[in-house]
Write an enzyme that holds these catalytic residues in place. Structure first.
Site, PDB file in Angstrom:
ATOM      1  N   ARG A   1       0.799  -1.226   0.000  1.00 22.14           N
ATOM      2  CA  ARG A   1       0.000   0.000   0.000  1.00 22.14           C
ATOM      3  C   ARG A   1       0.828   1.271   0.000  1.00 22.14           C
ATOM      4  NH1 ARG A   1      -4.335  -0.807   4.630  1.00 22.14           N
ATOM      5  NH2 ARG A   1      -3.417   1.214   4.991  1.00 22.14           N
ATOM      6  N   ASP A   2       2.143   1.151  -0.094  1.00 23.66           N
ATOM      7  CA  ASP A   2       2.985   2.348  -0.053  1.00 23.66           C
ATOM      8  C   ASP A   2       4.100   2.260  -1.089  1.00 23.66           C
ATOM      9  OD1 ASP A   2       3.815   4.828   0.836  1.00 23.66           O
ATOM     10  OD2 ASP A   2       4.968   4.026   2.517  1.00 23.66           O
ATOM     11  N   ILE A   3       3.707   2.063  -2.344  1.00 27.61           N
ATOM     12  CA  ILE A   3       4.698   1.979  -3.415  1.00 27.61           C
ATOM     13  C   ILE A   3       5.184   3.384  -3.736  1.00 27.61           C
ATOM     14  CG2 ILE A   3       5.105   1.373  -5.832  1.00 27.61           C
ATOM     15  CD1 ILE A   3       4.717  -1.020  -4.001  1.00 27.61           C
TER      16      ILE A   3
END
Length: 111
Positions: free
Chosen positions: A94-96
Site C-alpha cells: 500500500r505504499d509503493i
C-alpha cells in the site's frame, strides 16, 4: 540487519505493523527483502528486523539518472517483477514509492 521501529506506536499502527511483519515473514524471493525477526523493544515500540541491503540503491535516484527511455523501462520492469511475487499471493503493497523500492543489482545496464 536493517531495523524498522514504529515510533510513536498507536493501537491502529501496531496491528498494521504486526500484519506487515507476518506477511513479510512468509515471502521468500530474491527480489524481496528477507525478514529476520520482529517484536517489541523494552520501551514498548514494535520493531522489525530485515536483511541489510548494501548493494544497489533506491529506485528514485536510478530513475533520475536513467536519462533514456530504455533505462527507465528497465527500472520499472525490475520493480514490477518484484511486486508480482506478493501480488500473486493476494498481497498488495500500500505504499509503493521510489524510496520503498531498491535495485539490488544496481542501476540499469548492470545485471
Amino acid at each position: 540487519m536493517a531495523l524498522k521501529v514504529l515510533r510513536p506506536p498507536s493501537s491502529r499502527d501496531i496491528e498494521r505493523f504486526a500484519r506487515e511483519a507476518r506477511v513479510l515473514s512468509r515471502l521468500r524471493h530474491p527480489a524481496i527483502v528477507r525478514y529476520v525477526s520482529h517484536g517489541v523493544t523494552g520501551e514498548g515500540e514494535p520493531f522489525m528486523a530485515m536483511e541489510w541491503l548494501d548493494e544497489g540503491g533506491p529506485v528514485g535516484p536510478a530513475l533520475a539518472r536513467a536519462a533514456h527511455a530504455g533505462g527507465s523501462a528497465e527500472v520499472v520492469r525490475r520493480a514490477a517483477a518484484a511486486l508480482a511475487i506478493p501480488h500473486a499471493r493476494g498481497i498488495v503493497h500500500r505504499d509503493i514509492k521510489p524510496s520503498n523500492l531498491f535495485l539490488r543489482n544496481g542501476p540499469p545496464g548492470r545485471s
